[in-house]
Design an enzyme around this catalytic site. Structure first.
Site, PDB file in Angstrom:
ATOM      1  N   GLY A 395      26.875  84.828  14.641  1.00  0.00           N
ATOM      2  CA  GLY A 395      26.754  83.739  13.694  1.00  0.00           C
ATOM      3  C   GLY A 395      26.118  82.536  14.331  1.00  0.00           C
ATOM      4  O   GLY A 395      25.927  82.478  15.558  1.00  0.00           O
ATOM      5  N   PRO A 396      25.767  81.542  13.541  1.00  0.00           N
ATOM      6  CA  PRO A 396      25.136  80.327  14.083  1.00  0.00           C
ATOM      7  C   PRO A 396      26.101  79.535  14.939  1.00  0.00           C
ATOM      8  O   PRO A 396      27.317  79.756  14.899  1.00  0.00           O
ATOM      9  CB  PRO A 396      24.743  79.562  12.812  1.00  0.00           C
ATOM     10  N   PRO A 397      25.585  78.605  15.726  1.00  0.00           N
ATOM     11  CA  PRO A 397      26.483  77.793  16.577  1.00  0.00           C
ATOM     12  C   PRO A 397      27.431  76.944  15.740  1.00  0.00           C
ATOM     13  O   PRO A 397      27.078  76.451  14.663  1.00  0.00           O
ATOM     14  CB  PRO A 397      25.492  76.907  17.369  1.00  0.00           C
ATOM     15  N   GLY A 398      28.641  76.790  16.246  1.00  0.00           N
ATOM     16  CA  GLY A 398      29.593  75.887  15.627  1.00  0.00           C
ATOM     17  C   GLY A 398      30.402  76.444  14.490  1.00  0.00           C
ATOM     18  O   GLY A 398      31.088  75.690  13.803  1.00  0.00           O
ATOM     19  N   VAL A 399      30.376  77.785  14.277  1.00  0.00           N
ATOM     20  CA  VAL A 399      31.149  78.339  13.156  1.00  0.00           C
ATOM     21  C   VAL A 399      32.521  78.846  13.611  1.00  0.00           C
ATOM     22  O   VAL A 399      33.285  79.344  12.789  1.00  0.00           O
ATOM     23  CB  VAL A 399      30.370  79.482  12.466  1.00  0.00           C
ATOM     24  N   GLY A 400      32.838  78.759  14.920  1.00  0.00           N
ATOM     25  CA  GLY A 400      34.189  79.104  15.374  1.00  0.00           C
ATOM     26  C   GLY A 400      34.325  80.465  16.009  1.00  0.00           C
ATOM     27  O   GLY A 400      35.405  81.052  15.964  1.00  0.00           O
ATOM     28  N   LYS A 401      33.274  80.978  16.633  1.00  0.00           N
ATOM     29  CA  LYS A 401      33.363  82.311  17.245  1.00  0.00           C
ATOM     30  C   LYS A 401      34.277  82.291  18.466  1.00  0.00           C
ATOM     31  O   LYS A 401      35.159  83.150  18.619  1.00  0.00           O
ATOM     32  CB  LYS A 401      31.958  82.788  17.643  1.00  0.00           C
ATOM     33  N   THR A 402      34.087  81.331  19.352  1.00  0.00           N
ATOM     34  CA  THR A 402      34.899  81.267  20.570  1.00  0.00           C
ATOM     35  C   THR A 402      36.350  80.926  20.250  1.00  0.00           C
ATOM     36  O   THR A 402      37.284  81.541  20.788  1.00  0.00           O
ATOM     37  CB  THR A 402      34.307  80.236  21.534  1.00  0.00           C
ATOM     38  N   SER A 738      10.100  87.487   2.856  1.00  0.00           N
ATOM     39  CA  SER A 738      10.922  86.974   1.755  1.00  0.00           C
ATOM     40  C   SER A 738      10.201  85.932   0.921  1.00  0.00           C
ATOM     41  O   SER A 738      10.817  85.308   0.071  1.00  0.00           O
ATOM     42  CB  SER A 738      12.222  86.361   2.309  1.00  0.00           C
ATOM     43  N   LYS A 781      20.962  81.680   2.650  1.00  0.00           N
ATOM     44  CA  LYS A 781      19.955  81.069   1.792  1.00  0.00           C
ATOM     45  C   LYS A 781      20.601  80.330   0.623  1.00  0.00           C
ATOM     46  O   LYS A 781      20.190  79.211   0.265  1.00  0.00           O
ATOM     47  CB  LYS A 781      18.994  82.134   1.279  1.00  0.00           C
TER      48      LYS A 781
END
Length: 848
Positions: A395-402, A738, A781
């Protein structure tokens, strides 16, 4: 016949069988036994458990009399199976375990004391601590017949036996045996009953294995004393003859014996010098350190292969000088082996309800991720054990993966360790260095296990997509293949320790921003779970529940005891939404958190000034919309859609970046006098979009008559004009399949005069026949379109399921979705000439 009554000293009549090879245990005799492996651990744990309950541990010691040729003779005692019962003697002796101590790497020394004779009734099996069947015996304890009473103590056999014992003690004094042993035997002769003394002496003097068996099977006390007297007489004759022979060869010692005595004397001299002079304190410290290291290795419970290597290295270490470089290398290696958690494991807290509460408390949304974790915990609870999966959060940075990895570790009750793989370019960082190199050390995996001190932690492999691939230092991504393969990592071999280590209990979670840079073999070993960006509603909830309280605690303006109404900084929903919409533009919440921190710092300055002026009562904790512009300045982002004027040839499209961010793009087209050529603004446009532009122009030219753009079918739409297509934002690379429907709509709008409203966006690819093909990144999107103010989105019909599954309900309520099967459906839904005159199907009834 002997009578069979239970012995009062043995409370159990069903005992675990411990076979004795070339040994016979008699009552009141203490015997030392060496054991290793599962049997040793089983008895040790059983003894410790009963010892905590202040109960003795009893076992049945039965001699082995039948050695089958297919069974090799073993050095240490161990348990047998039910199939081996024919190898055992039909009499035995119950024993009480006195003490168990470690005697080597993986080995134990057990001291047992004989309690009572018994005759075997029958054998049976019972499950042990490892749920494996262990051989047990139903014992019939034997009571001595013709017991000696006070009237029989003067019996000739007893008197003769005592005289022989006194004579034997005298010979022991002449042979200069240890005084402690002689004193103990003298005391026993006066205090112990003659039958027990006969058993003890039968174990001390030289007797054959068969003679000891006959002593074990004899229940008549007088007969036992007579046998002991006979063997004692024989032993005295042997001692007399040995004394005569010894006098003739006195002083003739072998060279090896002389060397042994000299070494013993030298060691004694060194000890004396060490006590008189402190110059040898370093040597003493070194010896103590080696002893401590050896003790740590014994307590580590190394597997057999590692135990063999450790013993070999320990022998080598003892021969090295502490000042040599090899000494430090060998010592560091053994310390690493001793510190690794070979058999240490933390217990998983498999409470599904608590795990759900923990995940909901720490994270908002992320339903698919939480569902997968709960599935894993549920299967583990039902089955009892489960091979740990390899999860990859993308996922993109800052979405809470870590932070999600930390929450999973907390919900499982496991140790958490984070390994940052970003920029790792050396294969040895993963697999470790060979010990032949100077400064060699284990890899990141073994170092993490050594730090966690358990063999089932949660390892977070952060930024696995940023591992450097195929450099001249090796390929770290290829080195991760064995680590992340559930079928191979049970025997992972680090180059430094060079012995297999089981990683199958470790729960690996990897994080990545994009799958494009992860090699296919490595990606195949992981279960990919996608974390999409947050909507404004989700960001608002996250800001209220997590970000604002966190920043207030950091800046000292809030604690857990304060109510929300009494916080020293208070923001309403419209203020937080303004921050998310106009001051940040991201998929995650990192920039939003930094922006909230800026507001909190400004309120800290205001509060500090008022406190210095002693006017703190004038402080207002509420942050309003006008305050944001005063604190943060003008808004960085505006909803660019709302400010655009509808123009023919200008259409809004939807884009998706590989890092998980969505966005909007504008396609502009214009016509000019020329020769029918197509011009594209070069620079940031990729080859795929250029192909889509050519296909779009070809389709419009082929259907110009059906679209009522030309008067007859033979007319060329672009005979005397050129077309120029431009996508604003030249610094941003744009590519991907697209933009086809967007390009067609722009060209049709340009030639027809109809326009597409600025609040309408579209995405999808077209074929040469006008079919609308599905695309990816739908949720990203849609979220980006909502963020930009779009209120109507045209999507391929085959992407309908993506909207139903992934798009939040709040967005479905605020955005109108139109699903198109072909380009005609797109034009119908998009083009209007004014609010009352929409593009109508009657203009192209003959469409294909």
């Amino acid at each position: 016949m002997p009578t069979t009554t239970p012995a009062p000293s043995s409370p159990e009549d069903v005992l675990i069988v411990l076979p004795l090879e070339n040994k016979v245990l008699l009552p009141s005799v203490v015997l030392k036994i060496n054991m290793r492996g599962r049997d040793a651990v089983l008895l040790t744990r059983r003894h410790l458990r009963l010892n905590e309950q202040r109960k003795p541990t009893f076992i049945a010691c039965i001699p082995l009399i039948n050695r089958l040729p297919i069974v090799a003779a073993v050095k240490d005692e161990g348990f047998l199976s039910i199939n081996d019962k024919d190898r055992l003697f039909h009499y035995g002796c119950s024993a009480r375990i006195i003490r168990i101590q470690r005697s080597g790497l993986g080995a134990f020394t057990m001291f047992i004391e004989g309690v009572a004779r018994f005759k075997v009734e029958h054998y049976l099996t019972q499950p042990d601590l490892y749920h494996q069947e262990t051989l047990c015996v139903k014992a019939a304890f034997l009571q001595d017949t013709s017991p000696l009473t006070a009237g029989t103590l003067d019996d000739d056999s007893v008197i003769r036996f005592k005289a022989l014992v006194k004579e034997f003690l005298g010979k022991m004094k002449d042979l200069k045996m240890p005084d402690i042993l002689i004193q103990q035997l003298s005391k026993l002769m006066d205090t112990v009953a003659p039958p027990l003394l006969a058993d003890m002496l039968a174990s001390i003097i030289e007797t054959s294995f068969e003679e000891k068996l006959s002593m074990l099977a004899t229940t008549d006390t007088k007969e036992r004393i007579e046998k002991a007297s006979e063997w004692m007489t024989r032993q005295l004759h042997v001692l007399k003859i040995s004394e005569q022979v010894h006098s003739s060869i006195e002083g003739r010692l072998s060279q090896k014996q002389k060397e042994f005595y000299l070494r013993q004397q030298l060691e004694a001299i060194k000890k004396e010098l060490g006590e008189l002079d402190g110059s040898n304190s370093d040597d003493k410290d070194g010896a103590n350190e080696i002893d401590e290291l050896e003790q740590k290795l014994q307590e580590a419970e190394l597997p057999e292969e590692a135990s063999v290597v450790a013993r070999r290295e320990m022998k080598r270490l003892k021969k090295l000088q502490p000042t040599s470089s090899e000494y430090a290398v060998a010592r560091n290696y053994l310390e690493v082996l001793a510190d690794l958690p070979w058999n240490k494991m933390s217990k998983d807290s498999l409470n599904i309800h608590q795990a759900k509460d923990k995940l909901e408390q720490d994270h908002f949304g992320l339903k698919q991720v939480k569902k997968r974790i709960i599935e894993y915990l549920s299967v583990m609870k039902v089955k009892g054990d489960l091979k740990a999966p390899i999860l990859c959060f993308v996922g993109p940075p800052g979405v809470g993966k870590t932070s999600l990895g930390k929450s999973i570790a907390a919900s499982l009750g496991r140790e958490f360790h984070r390994i940052s793989l970003g920029g790792v370019r050396d294969e040895a960082e993963i697999r470790g260095h060979r010990r032949t190199y100077v400064g060699a050390m284990p890899g990141l995996i073994v170092q993490g296990l050594r730090k966690c001190k358990v063999n089932n932690p949660l390892f977070l492999l952060d930024e696995i997509d940023k591992v450097v691939q195929a450099s001249h230092y090796g390929d770290p991504a290829a080195a991760m293949l064995e680590v992340l393969d559930p079928e191979q990592n049970n025997s992972f071999t680090d180059h430094y320790i060079n012995v297999p280590f089981d990683l199958s209990n470790v729960l690996f979670i990897a994080t990545a921003n994009s799958l494009d840079t992860i090699p296919e073999p490595l990606l195949d070993r992981m279960e990919v779970i996608t974390l999409n960006g947050y909507t404004f509603e989700e960001k608002l909830h996250i800001a209220k529940a997590y970000l604002l309280p966190k920043q207030l605690k950091i800046h000292g303006l809030y604690d857990d005891q304060q109510e929300r109404e009494h916080q020293q900084v208070h923001m309403e929903d419209d203020v937080l939404l303004k921050l998310a919409e106009n001051y940040t533009r991201e998929s995650g919440v990192r920039s939003l958190e930094r922006t909230i921190a800026s507001v909190v710092r400004a309120k800290c300055v205001e509060l500090a000034d008022l406190r210095e002026a002693k006017k703190e009562e004038n402080y207002n904790p509420l942050v309003t919309l006008p305050d944001l512009e005063r604190i943060l300045g003008m808004a960085f982002y505006e909803k660019e859609i709302a400010e655009r004027e509808p123009l023919p040839g200008v259409v809004t499209g939807l884009a998706y970046s590989g890092s998980g961010n969505g966005g909007i793009l504008f396609v502009e087209s214009t016509k000019m006098a020329g020769r029918g050529e197509l011009h594209l603004t070069e620079g940031s446009l990729g080859d795929v979009i250029k192909e889509s532009a050519h296909i779009a122009l070809t389709w419009v030219k082929a259907h110009a008559y059906s679209l009522k753009l030309v008067s007859n079918e033979s007319t060329n739409l672009v005979d005397k004009i050129d077309i120029h297509i431009h996508v604003p934002g030249g610094a941003v690379p744009k590519d991907g399949p697209s933009a086809g429907v967007t390009l067609v709509s722009s060209l049709v709008s340009l030639f027809s005069g109809y326009y597409v409203p600025p609040t309408t966006a579209m995405t999808g690819e077209i074929s040469l026949r006008g079919q609308v093909l599905p695309v990816g990144g739908i949720k990203e999107k849609v979220v980006s379109a909502h963020r930009a103010g779009i209120r109507k989105i045209i999507l391929p019909f085959r992407n309908r399921k993506d909207v139903q599954q992934d798009v939040p309900d709040k967005l479905k309520e605020e955005i109108e979705f139109v699903y198109a099967k072909n380009i005609w459906d797109v034009l119908e839904a998009a083009l209007i000439i004014n609010e009352n005159d929409r593009w109508n199907t009657r203009f192209y009834e003959n469409r294909l």
